[in-house]
Each structure stands twice: as structure tokens, then as C-alpha cells.
Write a protein that holds these residues in place. Structure first.
Motif, short mmCIF file in Angstrom:
data_model
loop_
_atom_site.label_atom_id
_atom_site.label_comp_id
_atom_site.label_asym_id
_atom_site.label_seq_id
_atom_site.Cartn_x
_atom_site.Cartn_y
_atom_site.Cartn_z
N LEU A 187 0.83 -1.20 0.00
CA LEU A 187 0.00 0.00 0.00
C LEU A 187 0.87 1.25 0.00
O LEU A 187 0.60 2.21 -0.75
CB LEU A 187 -0.90 -0.01 1.23
N THR A 188 1.90 1.26 0.81
CA THR A 188 2.79 2.42 0.88
C THR A 188 3.47 2.66 -0.45
O THR A 188 3.56 3.81 -0.93
CB THR A 188 3.85 2.21 1.99
N ARG A 189 3.95 1.59 -1.09
CA ARG A 189 4.61 1.74 -2.39
C ARG A 189 3.64 2.31 -3.42
O ARG A 189 4.01 3.17 -4.24
CB ARG A 189 5.15 0.39 -2.86
N ALA A 190 2.39 1.86 -3.37
CA ALA A 190 1.40 2.35 -4.34
C ALA A 190 1.15 3.84 -4.13
O ALA A 190 1.06 4.61 -5.10
CB ALA A 190 0.10 1.56 -4.20
N ILE A 191 1.03 4.27 -2.86
CA ILE A 191 0.82 5.69 -2.57
C ILE A 191 2.04 6.50 -2.98
O ILE A 191 1.92 7.60 -3.53
CB ILE A 191 0.49 5.88 -1.08
N LEU A 196 8.53 1.17 10.94
CA LEU A 196 9.78 1.76 10.46
C LEU A 196 10.04 1.43 9.01
O LEU A 196 10.58 2.26 8.25
CB LEU A 196 10.95 1.29 11.33
N GLN A 197 9.66 0.25 8.57
CA GLN A 197 9.85 -0.10 7.16
C GLN A 197 8.91 0.70 6.26
O GLN A 197 9.25 1.01 5.12
CB GLN A 197 9.68 -1.60 6.97
N VAL A 198 7.74 1.05 6.78
CA VAL A 198 6.86 1.97 6.06
C VAL A 198 7.52 3.34 5.94
O VAL A 198 7.51 3.96 4.88
CB VAL A 198 5.49 2.06 6.76
#
Length: 386
Positions: free
Chosen positions: A18-22, A77-79
Motif C-alpha cells: 500500500l505504501t509503495r502504491a501511494i 519503520l519499514q513503512v
């Protein structure tokens, strides 16, 4: 190229995707424009934080029953690292926002948690952390901002310096002196942004992280309700230091994301740029340089994940957080410098983002405790255990 992630849950994998998509849809398309404009005018990416908040990415390490994401710190943290690889100023803002809720979550009464945390963790509000002062940076005990009783309430006078989100935050987690009893004379308050008497200085003209507005917060007899004084009176310094342990891990993750982004650009460029009839990556000297950059980024990631897993297990992690902050930020400075070297003259131009990564990496060695302070923390704890 995406770094390999180690997730303790399937939810963690989903959050990273999800984070990568955003990042791909929202952050990367505008980061260059906003950072360039913010260098000369006040531009703050408030809608980006709302997007992250609505996706649940601003409250990940806090319990679900209090409005958080209920995720381990290593996932959070990885986010942050993933966001930093796209836009470091926003990742710093995510780390700062998380830090602003720490005092209420850890030291607040059940009534304060119920009253304050839902808004803090809603994703719709953004916090600022008002700790540093013009003459009290690393030396927290030297702060002069003072809170004085006003019946059952308080009044705050003083100035805070180097405050991210100043003028754009919805609340300010503020540390002020309530007595002259040295380190036991500081207390914590949550000050609403619309409080009477709260004003702000001119934004600092920084060499990087332009999207992270930083300026003074000025308290001119600011009224604060008594139920917004958090934790035991006079125990603000240990509260702040405990929060900074977690905050240092956030900066370590930001620095690792910066290093990863610089490495990605350098490796791609070296694989495509040809000289003397072959790619420059085929030259052993440059290939070894890229290998050293990869080793530095991987080592940085390992140090912050180790500290995060200690924290998640409820074990002491202060020394390891200082190690992670030191290792990751020094690595970011080294890797971004080498990325410019790999690109040669092109790396010195604004046609490629590595010059921006280089400028952004420098401050990671300074804020949340300079790396000289980290060495002091590490050495003291190391020698105390002998």
C-alpha cells in the motif's frame, strides 16, 4: 529497485505494498516540484499527510483500541523507510507526528488517552514536537520556556526552535519548565494550534528537506487547560528522552530510505551509461563502489530492525537506537556522496535527484540528537554495563 523487506505478518506485507502504491501515485509525481518551490516560498504538502493518514499510515505503532494501527515497530519503520525513498521530508514528518503522540500514549491518564489520542491518531490531524530551543538543543535541561500555574490551568511563555510542521500542525506536544529543580523541573503539555498567544517565526532557509517547514514556535502567555498537562509534573525530561529513543529509530529509517534511493539511481545509471564501448558498471572499481554502497544500506537497515525488534519485545533498546541512528545516518551521508560520484558531472546537476538526496542526508546526522550525542549515549551505556 525495491529493497527486500522482512515482515512479521501478512498485514505488514500488505502495508508495504500500500505504501509503495501511494508513493508511486501521490508522492513521486510531485516531490521534485514541491521541494523546488518550497526552497523559495512557503509550501507545505498538507494533503499528502492527509492521504497517508486516511490510509492508516500515520498511526501504525499505536494500539488499535486507541485508534492506532496496532503494528509492530519494525513494520512501522519499514513503512517510514519506504516513504523516505520517495520523499524524505514527508517521511520525517511521519516520524515527527508519531513522536508527538508518544507522551499521551505512554504517560497519559486513561482519561487523557480517551480525550486526546483519537484525534492524534485519526489521520486527519498533524502534530508538532516542541522540545528544542534556540539555546537548548542537545542540553534539554537548559530550556527556559516556562509554564506557570493559572488556577487549575497553565500559561506558557517562551520560544521553541527548529520545530517541524510549525504553523501547519493541529497541536504541539510541548515541554516547558514548571520549576527550577534542574532535570526534574520540566513538564509536558499538549497545546492546541488555535491557542491564543501562539505564533510562529519565519521559516528557516534550509539546504534540504524544503517540504518540511521548520521555524520557531513562540508562546506569549499561551493558556493551556490543566487536563492537557501530561504525565507527572516535573518528569518531562525522562519523558522526552524516552520518546527520542523511538524518534531516533524513525530518523534511522528515513536515512536508510534516502540511502536506498541514492543507490537505486546510481546502480541504474551505471548499468546504462556507456564509456569506451561498455557500461561503466562493468568496471571493477565502480562495481566495488556500488557493492560498498549496498553493504552500507543493508547494514543500516539491519541496525534499525534489530533495535525495533528489541522494542517490540519490551526490552531495553536505547543504546541500540543510538547505534541505529548513528550507523544509518552516517551511511546515508556516505552513500549519497558516492552516488554523486558514480553519476559524475550529471550527479552535480538537478537533472538527477542524487544532489537532493545528498543535501537531505546531511541533517539526519544532526536532528533527533547529533551523532556526537549518539556516541556519548552509546559509550556511556556500554561502559556502565562493565
Amino acid at each position: 529497485m525495491a529493497a527486500t523487506r522482512l515482515m512479521p505478518t501478512d498485514i505488514g506485507d500488505d502495508l508495504i505494498e500500500l505504501t509503495r502504491a501511494i508513493c508511486d501515485k501521490t508522492l513521486r509525481p510531485q516531490v521534485d516540484d514541491v521541494e523546488a518551490r518550497a526552497a523559495t516560498e512557503e509550501v507545505f504538502p498538507r494533503e499528502v499527510f492527509r492521504t497517508l493518514g486516511r490510509a492508516g499510515l500515520l498511526s501504525l505503532p499505536y494500539p488499535e483500541e486507541l485508534g492506532g494501527g496496532g503494528q509492530p515497530y519494525e513494520v512501522y519503520l519499514q513503512v517510514v523507510e519506504e516513504i523516505a525513498s520517495a520523499w524524505a521530508a514527508v517521511a520525517v514528518g511521519v516520524s515527527v507526528h508519531s513522536l508527538t503522540a508518544y507522551a499521551v500514549h505512554t504517560y497519559g491518564t486513561p482519561e487523557q488517552q480517551a480525550a486526546l489520542l483519537p484525534d492524534m491518531l485519526s489521520g486527519e490531524t498533524l502534530g508538532a514536537y516542541a522540545l528544542s530551543e534556540p539555546l537548548a538543543g542537545s542540553d534539554i535541561g537548559a530550556m527556559t520556556t516556562r509554564a506557570t500555574p493559572d488556577g487549575d490551568d497553565w500559561r506558557i511563555r517562551g520560544r521553541k526552535a527548529w520545530i517541524s510542521h510549525a504553523g501547519h500542525a493541529d497541536y504541539y506536544t510541548t515541554f516547558a519548565r514548571t520549576s527550577d529543580d534542574g532535570g526534574r523541573g520540566v513538564s509536558c503539555f499538549v497545546v492546541p494550534a488555535d491557542a491564543e498567544g501562539l505564533s510562529f517565526g519565519t521559516p528557516e532557509r534550509k539546504m534540504g528537506l524544503h517540504g518540511d517547514t521548520v521555524r520557531e514556535v513562540i508562546f506569549e502567555n499561551v493558556p493551556v487547560a490543566g487536563d492537557r498537562q501530561v504525565g507527572d509534573l516535573g518528569r518531562g525530561v525522562p519523558m522526552a528522552l524516552a520518546g527520542l529513543d523511538a524518534g531516533r529509530l524513525g530518523i534511522a529509517a528515513v536515512a536508510t530510505g534516502l540511502g536506498q534511493a541514492a543507490l537505486d539511481v546510481a546502480a541504474r545509471y551505471a548499468s546504462e551509461r556507456e564509456q569506451f564501448g561498455r557500461t561503466i558498471a562493468s568496471n571493477q572499481g565502480l562495481a566495488f563502489l556500488l557493492a560498498d554502497m549496498e553493504a552500507a544500506v543493508t547494514s543500516a537497515r539491519a541496525t534499525y530492525l534489530h533495535a525495533a525488534r528489541l522494542r517490540d519485545a519490551g526490552r531495553a533498546f536505547g543504546k541500540e537506537a543510538a547505534v541505529a541512528k548513528l550507523v544509518a545516518t552516517d551511511a546515508a551521508m556516505r552513500v549519497t556522496t558516492e552516488a554523486i560520484q558514480v553519476l559524475g558531472g550529471a550527479g552535480f546537476t538537478q537533472d538527477f535527484p542524487v544532489e537532493r538526496y545528498f543535501r537531505e542526508a546531511k541533517v539526519t546526522q544532526i536532528f533527533e540528537g547529533t551523532n556526537q550525542i549518539q556516541r556519548l549515549v552509546i559509550s556511556r551505556q556500554l561502559l556502565a554495563g562493565l
